[in-house]
Design a protein around this motif. Structure first.
Motif, PDB file in Angstrom:
ATOM      1  N   PRO A  71      -2.476   3.571  -4.349  1.00 43.60           N
ATOM      2  CA  PRO A  71      -3.659   2.770  -4.648  1.00 43.60           C
ATOM      3  C   PRO A  71      -3.325   1.702  -5.695  1.00 43.60           C
ATOM      4  O   PRO A  71      -2.328   1.822  -6.413  1.00 43.60           O
ATOM      5  CB  PRO A  71      -4.651   3.793  -5.217  1.00 43.60           C
ATOM      6  CG  PRO A  71      -4.125   5.130  -4.844  1.00 43.60           C
ATOM      7  CD  PRO A  71      -2.654   4.983  -4.648  1.00 43.60           C
ATOM      8  N   LYS A  72      -4.143   0.681  -5.807  1.00 48.45           N
ATOM      9  CA  LYS A  72      -3.832  -0.482  -6.651  1.00 48.45           C
ATOM     10  C   LYS A  72      -3.352  -0.157  -8.063  1.00 48.45           C
ATOM     11  O   LYS A  72      -2.330  -0.696  -8.487  1.00 48.45           O
ATOM     12  CB  LYS A  72      -5.000  -1.451  -6.670  1.00 48.45           C
ATOM     13  CG  LYS A  72      -5.145  -2.179  -5.359  1.00 48.45           C
ATOM     14  CD  LYS A  72      -6.244  -3.207  -5.407  1.00 48.45           C
ATOM     15  CE  LYS A  72      -6.348  -3.869  -4.041  1.00 48.45           C
ATOM     16  NZ  LYS A  72      -7.314  -4.941  -4.014  1.00 48.45           N
ATOM     17  N   ALA A 126       0.071   1.463  -7.681  1.00 48.57           N
ATOM     18  CA  ALA A 126       1.019   0.469  -7.169  1.00 48.57           C
ATOM     19  C   ALA A 126       1.424  -0.515  -8.260  1.00 48.57           C
ATOM     20  O   ALA A 126       2.602  -0.878  -8.383  1.00 48.57           O
ATOM     21  CB  ALA A 126       0.417  -0.264  -5.979  1.00 48.57           C
ATOM     22  N   SER A 157       0.812  -1.212   0.000  1.00 51.75           N
ATOM     23  CA  SER A 157       0.000   0.000   0.000  1.00 51.75           C
ATOM     24  C   SER A 157       0.851   1.270   0.000  1.00 51.75           C
ATOM     25  O   SER A 157       0.371   2.335  -0.376  1.00 51.75           O
ATOM     26  CB  SER A 157      -0.942   0.010   1.203  1.00 51.75           C
ATOM     27  OG  SER A 157      -0.195  -0.002   2.409  1.00 51.75           O
ATOM     28  N   HIS A 158       2.114   1.168   0.381  1.00 49.03           N
ATOM     29  CA  HIS A 158       2.990   2.339   0.360  1.00 49.03           C
ATOM     30  C   HIS A 158       3.369   2.745  -1.066  1.00 49.03           C
ATOM     31  O   HIS A 158       3.915   3.830  -1.272  1.00 49.03           O
ATOM     32  CB  HIS A 158       4.241   2.109   1.214  1.00 49.03           C
ATOM     33  CG  HIS A 158       3.979   2.384   2.655  1.00 49.03           C
ATOM     34  ND1 HIS A 158       4.221   3.603   3.230  1.00 49.03           N
ATOM     35  CD2 HIS A 158       3.460   1.608   3.613  1.00 49.03           C
ATOM     36  CE1 HIS A 158       3.866   3.564   4.498  1.00 49.03           C
ATOM     37  NE2 HIS A 158       3.400   2.361   4.750  1.00 49.03           N
TER      38      HIS A 158
END
Length: 141
Positions: free
Chosen positions: A90-91, A94, A86-87
């Motif tokens: 958002p998906k 990422a 998650s760092h």
């Protein structure tokens, strides 16, 4: 006879940390940095720096991430360490950042793995899919 590897000075693999902290307190930021350092200590990695995204963005080329990609081009860099996937954002963001990290030839090392991945991995590897039975094979956090 040559000495064993454990008796030779060997450099730890170099990693760089990445944090996404748009509204985290100073204490939270310090705790996350400390957790990255501890992960590296226990996994025999050398944390050479931490890049921090301090603004919420959907642009995969933020200043911090661009800096991270620049250091990944250096010789002998092993990978990128983040407290969790998650760092990276958002998906969709990422996913693009993971693609860019891998394209740079580096490994992505999430210190905390998603829970669903742990369950599916343990069931697949053990061959036991019985409800209510979970066998922990790799407990890293």
């Amino acid at each position: 006879m040559e000495p064993l590897t454990e008796h030779r000075p060997v450099d730890s693999p170099v990693v760089y940390g990445f944090l996404r902290l748009s509204s985290a307190s100073a204490a939270r930021q310090a705790a996350l940095r400390a957790s990255l350092a501890e992960y590296c200590r226990t996994h025999e990695l050398r944390l050479s720096g931490v890049f921090t995204d301090r603004h919420t963005t959907t642009d995969p080329a933020s200043a911090a991430f661009t800096g991270l990609l620049d250091v990944l081009a250096l010789p002998d860099v092993y990978g990128v360490l983040a407290p969790a996937l998650s760092h990276l954002g958002p998906k969709p963001l990422a996913a693009e950042r993971v693609r860019r990290i891998e394209a740079a030839g580096a490994r992505l090392l999430p210190a905390r793995r998603p829970r669903t991945a742990c369950l599916s991995t343990s069931r697949r590897e053990t061959g036991h899919g019985r409800p209510g039975s979970v066998r922990v094979l790799d407990a890293e956090s």
